[in-house]
Design a protein around this motif. Structure first.
Motif, mmCIF file in Angstrom:
data_model
loop_
_atom_site.group_PDB
_atom_site.id
_atom_site.type_symbol
_atom_site.label_atom_id
_atom_site.label_comp_id
_atom_site.label_asym_id
_atom_site.label_seq_id
_atom_site.Cartn_x
_atom_site.Cartn_y
_atom_site.Cartn_z
ATOM 1 N N SER A 86 0.824 -1.214 0.000
ATOM 2 C CA SER A 86 0.000 0.000 0.000
ATOM 3 C C SER A 86 0.860 1.266 0.000
ATOM 4 O O SER A 86 0.470 2.282 -0.585
ATOM 5 C CB SER A 86 -0.926 0.006 1.224
ATOM 6 O OG SER A 86 -0.170 0.005 2.425
ATOM 7 N N THR A 93 -6.252 -2.291 -1.620
ATOM 8 C CA THR A 93 -7.213 -2.280 -2.728
ATOM 9 C C THR A 93 -7.526 -0.875 -3.225
ATOM 10 O O THR A 93 -8.047 -0.707 -4.329
ATOM 11 C CB THR A 93 -8.521 -2.970 -2.312
ATOM 12 O OG1 THR A 93 -9.026 -2.356 -1.126
ATOM 13 C CG2 THR A 93 -8.290 -4.456 -2.063
ATOM 14 N N LYS A 94 -7.202 0.139 -2.433
ATOM 15 C CA LYS A 94 -7.468 1.530 -2.833
ATOM 16 C C LYS A 94 -6.389 2.082 -3.765
ATOM 17 O O LYS A 94 -6.609 3.082 -4.450
ATOM 18 C CB LYS A 94 -7.576 2.422 -1.595
ATOM 19 C CG LYS A 94 -8.748 2.086 -0.666
ATOM 20 C CD LYS A 94 -8.772 3.008 0.540
ATOM 21 C CE LYS A 94 -10.002 2.768 1.415
ATOM 22 N NZ LYS A 94 -10.013 1.427 2.009
ATOM 23 N N TYR A 151 -4.803 -7.231 -8.644
ATOM 24 C CA TYR A 151 -4.598 -8.015 -7.438
ATOM 25 C C TYR A 151 -4.063 -9.399 -7.818
ATOM 26 O O TYR A 151 -4.741 -10.155 -8.526
ATOM 27 C CB TYR A 151 -5.908 -8.205 -6.671
ATOM 28 C CG TYR A 151 -6.691 -6.942 -6.389
ATOM 29 C CD1 TYR A 151 -6.096 -5.673 -6.381
ATOM 30 C CD2 TYR A 151 -8.064 -7.019 -6.128
ATOM 31 C CE1 TYR A 151 -6.830 -4.525 -6.114
ATOM 32 C CE2 TYR A 151 -8.810 -5.871 -5.846
ATOM 33 C CZ TYR A 151 -8.184 -4.629 -5.857
ATOM 34 O OH TYR A 151 -8.926 -3.496 -5.599
ATOM 35 N N PHE A 173 -6.869 -9.013 0.088
ATOM 36 C CA PHE A 173 -7.827 -8.229 -0.700
ATOM 37 C C PHE A 173 -9.270 -8.356 -0.222
ATOM 38 O O PHE A 173 -10.136 -7.601 -0.661
ATOM 39 C CB PHE A 173 -7.728 -8.628 -2.176
ATOM 40 C CG PHE A 173 -6.332 -8.568 -2.723
ATOM 41 C CD1 PHE A 173 -5.652 -7.361 -2.817
ATOM 42 C CD2 PHE A 173 -5.673 -9.717 -3.133
ATOM 43 C CE1 PHE A 173 -4.361 -7.296 -3.313
ATOM 44 C CE2 PHE A 173 -4.384 -9.676 -3.628
ATOM 45 C CZ PHE A 173 -3.717 -8.461 -3.714
ATOM 46 N N ASN A 208 -13.551 -9.322 -2.857
ATOM 47 C CA ASN A 208 -12.791 -9.075 -4.087
ATOM 48 C C ASN A 208 -12.247 -10.357 -4.711
ATOM 49 O O ASN A 208 -11.385 -10.312 -5.589
ATOM 50 C CB ASN A 208 -11.628 -8.115 -3.803
ATOM 51 C CG ASN A 208 -12.103 -6.709 -3.485
ATOM 52 O OD1 ASN A 208 -12.915 -6.144 -4.211
ATOM 53 N ND2 ASN A 208 -11.606 -6.147 -2.394
ATOM 54 N N LYS A 223 -11.750 -10.745 -8.383
ATOM 55 C CA LYS A 223 -10.818 -9.806 -9.016
ATOM 56 C C LYS A 223 -9.364 -10.260 -8.887
ATOM 57 O O LYS A 223 -8.473 -9.645 -9.469
ATOM 58 C CB LYS A 223 -10.963 -8.419 -8.379
ATOM 59 C CG LYS A 223 -12.340 -7.801 -8.522
ATOM 60 C CD LYS A 223 -12.397 -6.456 -7.804
ATOM 61 C CE LYS A 223 -13.795 -5.851 -7.865
ATOM 62 N NZ LYS A 223 -13.858 -4.560 -7.136
ATOM 63 N N VAL A 224 -9.132 -11.318 -8.110
ATOM 64 C CA VAL A 224 -7.765 -11.762 -7.827
ATOM 65 C C VAL A 224 -7.275 -12.746 -8.885
ATOM 66 O O VAL A 224 -7.972 -13.706 -9.235
ATOM 67 C CB VAL A 224 -7.681 -12.420 -6.435
ATOM 68 C CG1 VAL A 224 -6.273 -12.949 -6.171
ATOM 69 C CG2 VAL A 224 -8.080 -11.417 -5.362
#
Length: 383
Positions: free
Chosen positions: A102, A156-157, A162, A174, A178, A181-182
């Motif tokens: 992050s 995630t922001k 991912y 995540f 989500n 989306k991975v």
């Protein structure tokens, strides 16, 4: 991007030593077409790592930052901003720092770097983390793991993509919401290098003066996560039952000195061999009769894929994802079970006929050649 030159992807890690994520990314690096995709590395230690020479021989550049720590957080972010200002050509940043991604990807987002990949290699369960904090044999690692858990929600922001080594690791970093989306990036290996050979196994055992010994092995950093003190406790119980057993420990880390002292205190140090960082893992695995892996937590350990590719039976903790068992060679045991019970499982599983598992490793999608093509195509066609 210049079509005559390869796309350069910035891989972000801590230090390129023999760890799981590091071994994984090197496996991919060796097998991509480097005329099309080239890796560079942003690392967080000043000292050179195990793979640095190989990285440079393959055409990769290595950049170094200070370690990420609360006391130098603002200076670190300032230097990271300066780094991206100085290197504006990177369009893809691939961070392997788990929740700490992050920080890197947050700065990359502010610098308008379009493709920011967060890659999860861990799954730190809350109950397990409490045990780590309680034990406190490696306070730095404990603090780091605690911070990982606290800051993971921000990833995630700031990430555009991912990645995870497995479903459990993806859900941890995540969030389950989500899940779709991975992208799972298998911890793939060149499986043919690990195929069991009885003649080679005997040769390696002879070279290590381990003829007719029952060889229990482990590969991993000497840190809190790998639970080496419990590993030695298990071996102590095992040695009481069978003095023909030896333990091979491959790796290095902060706890090495304390572990050696513990082995000496238990008077089993002559039967525990600390082999350090080694570049001949496929050969050393030939000498293992059983792989003992009582980790407190993991993502999807590449070492267990390698061990299975060598046809070795594995005794591991039930905190390790079931996804890694692709050959039915793994037995899972609760970490709360006593060391003596673990030792009994080892003795019950150490006599078996090793088989060639190459076709099974390929069938389950863990051979590096096809996986490297997929990752290469992802970088080339990223959107």
């Amino acid at each position: 991007m210049n079509k005559d030159k390869p796309i350069r992807v910035l891989q972000v890690l801590t230090i390129m030593n023999l760890g799981g994520a590091e071994t994984m990314i090197m496996n991919y690096y060796r097998h991509i077409d480097r005329t099309k995709v080239q890796f560079d590395f942003l690392l967080h230690r000043q000292e050179r790592g195990f793979f640095d020479d190989e990285i440079e021989s393959l055409g990769g550049k290595i950049y170094r930052m200070s370690a990420i720590a609360p006391k130098n957080y603002f200076i670190y972010k300032k230097n990271l901003n300066l780094f991206f200002d100085k290197h504006p050509d990177y369009k893809i940043v691939h961070s392997h720092l788990n929740a700490l991604s992050s920080i890197i990807l947050g700065v990359a987002k502010k610098k308008n770097i379009p493709f920011r990949i967060a890659h999860s290699h861990l799954a730190v369960e809350p109950l397990v983390l409490k045990k780590v904090i309680k034990k406190n044999t490696d306070i730095k690692a404990t603090i780091k793991d605690s911070i990982q858990t606290l800051v993971k929600g921000r990833v995630t922001k700031v990430a555009t993509h991912y990645f995870a080594c497995g479903e459990k690791a993806g859900n941890w970093l995540f969030g389950y919401k989500n899940k779709t989306k991975v992208t799972i990036i298998n911890n793939a290996i060149n499986a043919s290098l690990f195929t069991y050979d009885a003649i080679e196994a005997k040769k390696i055992k002879n070279e290590l003066n381990l003829e007719n010994k029952k060889v229990i092995g482990h590969i991993g950093r000497f840190n809190e996560q790998k639970n080496h003190f419990f590993l030695i406790k298990i071996f102590n119980e095992l040695y009481k039952k069978d003095e023909n057993c030896v333990l091979l420990l491959i790796g290095d880390g902060n706890l090495k000195t304390k572990l050696k002292e513990e082995a000496k205190r238990l008077n089993i140090d002559k039967n525990i061999h600390f082999l350090g960082l080694r570049d001949n893992i496929p050969e050393l695995l030939q000498a293992f009769d059983l792989f003992l892996f009582p980790s407190l937590y993991e993502g999807l350990p590449v070492t267990l894929i390698e061990a299975q590719a060598s046809g070795i039976k594995i005794i591991t903790s039930n905190t390790v994802t079931k996804e890694v068992d692709i050959t039915n060679l793994i037995t899972y045991i609760d970490l709360d079970r006593p060391a003596e019970e673990w030792a009994d499982y080892v003795l019950a599983n150490i006599d078996y006929k090793r088989k060639n598992t190459l076709s099974k490793i390929k069938q389950e999608g863990y051979d590096i050649f096809e996986n490297a093509k997929k990752l290469q195509n992802f970088y080339l066609n990223i959107n």
